[in-house]
Design a protein around this motif. Structure first.
Motif, short mmCIF file in Angstrom:
data_model
loop_
_atom_site.label_atom_id
_atom_site.label_comp_id
_atom_site.label_asym_id
_atom_site.label_seq_id
_atom_site.Cartn_x
_atom_site.Cartn_y
_atom_site.Cartn_z
N UNK A 14 0.84 -1.08 0.14
CA UNK A 14 0.00 0.09 -0.01
C UNK A 14 0.85 1.25 0.04
N UNK A 15 1.01 2.08 -1.21
CA UNK A 15 1.56 3.15 -1.19
C UNK A 15 2.77 2.97 -2.36
N UNK A 16 2.51 3.93 -3.39
CA UNK A 16 3.31 3.98 -4.59
C UNK A 16 4.40 5.06 -4.58
N UNK A 17 4.84 5.42 -3.25
CA UNK A 17 5.85 6.61 -3.31
C UNK A 17 7.40 5.76 -3.33
N UNK A 18 8.38 6.59 -2.72
CA UNK A 18 9.46 6.05 -2.95
C UNK A 18 9.79 4.72 -2.09
N UNK A 19 9.31 4.57 -0.89
CA UNK A 19 9.46 3.45 -0.44
C UNK A 19 8.70 2.04 -0.88
N UNK A 20 7.48 2.39 -1.37
CA UNK A 20 6.64 1.17 -1.91
C UNK A 20 7.41 0.80 -3.17
N UNK A 21 7.69 1.66 -4.20
CA UNK A 21 8.13 1.36 -5.26
C UNK A 21 9.60 0.82 -5.06
N UNK A 22 10.57 1.33 -4.08
CA UNK A 22 11.83 0.68 -3.70
C UNK A 22 11.90 -0.67 -3.17
N UNK A 50 3.17 11.84 -5.81
CA UNK A 50 3.09 12.63 -4.56
C UNK A 50 4.45 13.32 -4.56
N UNK A 51 5.43 12.51 -4.82
CA UNK A 51 6.89 13.13 -4.50
C UNK A 51 7.23 14.13 -5.62
N UNK A 52 6.65 13.78 -6.88
CA UNK A 52 6.88 14.64 -8.28
C UNK A 52 5.94 16.01 -7.72
N UNK A 53 4.76 15.89 -7.32
CA UNK A 53 4.08 17.22 -7.27
C UNK A 53 4.64 18.17 -6.39
N UNK A 54 5.24 17.29 -5.12
CA UNK A 54 5.73 18.00 -4.03
C UNK A 54 6.99 19.08 -4.31
N UNK A 55 7.92 18.41 -5.17
CA UNK A 55 9.17 19.06 -5.68
C UNK A 55 8.75 20.10 -6.83
N UNK A 56 7.86 19.81 -7.46
CA UNK A 56 7.51 20.74 -8.66
C UNK A 56 6.84 22.02 -7.73
N UNK A 182 -2.97 28.63 3.71
CA UNK A 182 -3.23 27.50 3.14
C UNK A 182 -1.58 26.72 3.43
N UNK A 183 -1.78 25.48 3.82
CA UNK A 183 -0.68 24.86 4.08
C UNK A 183 0.01 24.42 3.08
N UNK A 184 1.63 24.47 3.05
CA UNK A 184 2.19 24.36 1.93
C UNK A 184 2.08 23.13 0.98
N UNK A 185 1.60 22.05 1.32
CA UNK A 185 1.11 20.95 0.54
C UNK A 185 0.00 21.30 -0.50
N UNK A 186 -0.79 22.43 -0.34
CA UNK A 186 -1.93 22.83 -0.97
C UNK A 186 -1.47 23.95 -1.64
N UNK A 187 -0.13 24.44 -1.64
CA UNK A 187 0.53 25.64 -2.63
C UNK A 187 1.43 25.36 -3.52
#
Length: 416
Positions: A14-22, A50-56, A182-187
């Motif tokens: 459960x989770x397709x981020x860095x940890x799940x994919x790794x 999520x990782x890609x969106x965060x960095x962008x 707003x929180x940074x996750x929404x900006x």
């Protein structure tokens, strides 16, 4: 088009981020039969979304982690990739931190493996149930659109994305001005809405997210104010590198009090720091004001323009406030875990579950954790990219035993 409906999946991540994919990539490369027995489920249509969106959204240009930490098991993978494509200039000194574009391109090559094996599924988990004694597939996963399947083993590779931290004093202010605070996750620094802002952009926070946002917005010509509760701190990494070595990890494991382990993690991760490269950029930025060791007393509005009363004076003509106040992990914040936690009395310490040395939940057999979930076992590095490798080393023996003891189990993926 593939569906998981009514299937029996040996191992579900459960989770397709860095940890799940790794974890998935390592299993695919080490165990020949893994491709027929694994499913990765995530709410997003593509891995690492999520990782890609965060960095962008932050405008991040270089990672904080060195090149040796990434999603595959080859420590020189990104360096060799950079050499092959004449991109060594995208490895920043002093630890060869890769640019976000280089990291993403390297990840895309690795992700081709997942696409080849068709093991990634967009599937938002609404419920996770464990029916002890239900046979080979005791876990039942149900999606938000009521698709269900069963699994023998589940790995929770989830981060803190659902656990945004809004400081209590901002709760009422945010309700008052929902479009301005707003929180940074929404900006996003790339938002077209910003072109309409004529006032200052205030960022609250003292970590790398706050620093990166300030740098990116200043580069786009905005007048920025950075407010921090403490003095800004400069660190290359967000935890001491000794936490990747055996000595610190052995000492951490010898601490039997999980509450004390939590305190050790808090002390070593601190309240955020900014890399030397970003700090240097902030010091040389003319359109940035920094208010260190400052508290916000009140926020008021007149004609859609905010005014902030702080312990250092008044900040006027504010268009918006960005809360770069991080995340506070709590397993209960994940709705699909609530019923499981309650029914099976999963012990939590400050929101983190107690796991055994193999990262298995104390009360539920064949339920494992990685990333933030495994913090009380892995330590301060758990949530980082490097933590994915540390987690896999703990889990792999049990998983390999599982694979080699269940080679008769084959997952039939339905292709339409």
């Amino acid at each position: 088009m593939k569906t998981l409906a009514h299937l029996n999946i040996p191992i579900t991540i459960i989770g397709g981020g860095i940890h799940g994919i790794s974890i998935a990539l390592r299993l695919l490369r080490e165990i020949p039969t893994a491709s027929r027995q694994i499913a990765i489920v995530d709410r997003h249509p593509e891995p690492l979304t999520q990782w890609r969106l965060k960095t962008e959204r932050q405008g991040m240009t270089f990672l904080r982690s060195p090149a040796v930490h990434h999603i595959t098991s080859d420590p020189l993978g990104i360096v060799e990739h950079a050499e092959q494509h004449n991109r060594l200039s995208e490895l920043a000194p002093p630890y060869s931190q890769p640019s976000t574009t280089l990291f993403w391109d390297y990840c895309n090559d690795a992700l081709a493996e997942l696409k080849h094996h068709h093991i990634y599924h967009q599937f938002e988990v609404a419920k996770l149930r464990w029916d002890k004694g239900a046979g080979k597939y005791p876990f039942r996963l149900i999606s938000t659109d009521y698709v269900g399947f069963r699994s023998s083993c589940v790995i929770l590779a989830i981060g803190s994305d659902d656990c945004v931290n809004i400081p209590p004093e901002f709760t009422s202010w945010q309700r008052q001005y929902p479009n301005r605070i707003v929180h940074s996750s929404k900006f996003s620094v790339n938002s077209q809405q910003l072109s309409k802002d004529t006032g200052k952009i205030v960022i609250v926070g003292g970590g790398l997210t706050a620093g990166t946002l300030a740098k990116s917005l200043c580069e786009k010509g905005h007048q920025v104010v950075l407010i921090t509760r403490k003095q800004l701190k400069t660190e290359q990494f967000d935890f001491p590198p000794i936490w990747l070595g055996p000595k610190a990890l052995t000492e951490f494991a010898s601490e039997t009090d999980f509450q004390q382990r939590y305190q050790i993690i808090q002390e070593n991760r601190g309240e955020g720091s900014i890399t030397p490269e970003v700090m240097e950029a902030l010091k040389n930025t003319a359109n940035l004001d920094i208010y260190p060791a400052t508290y916000i007393r009140s926020i008021s509005s007149s004609k859609h323009i905010l005014q902030i009363n702080t312990s250092r004076g008044v900040i006027s003509n504010v268009s918006r406030i960005i809360l770069a106040t991080g995340y506070k992990f709590n397993l209960r914040r994940y709705g699909f875990m609530e019923e499981l936690i309650r029914q099976h009395q999963i012990p939590l310490v400050c929101g983190f579950p107690k796991l055994d040395d193999n990262l298995e939940f104390h009360t539920i057999k064949n339920l494992f954790g990685s990333g933030a979930v495994a913090q009380l076992q892995i330590g301060p590095a758990s949530s980082n990219i490097a933590g994915a490798n540390l987690a896999y080393e703990r889990i792999k023996e049990k998983l390999q035993d599982y694979f080699f003891g269940h080679t008769h189990l084959i997952c039939k993926i339905v292709r339409n």
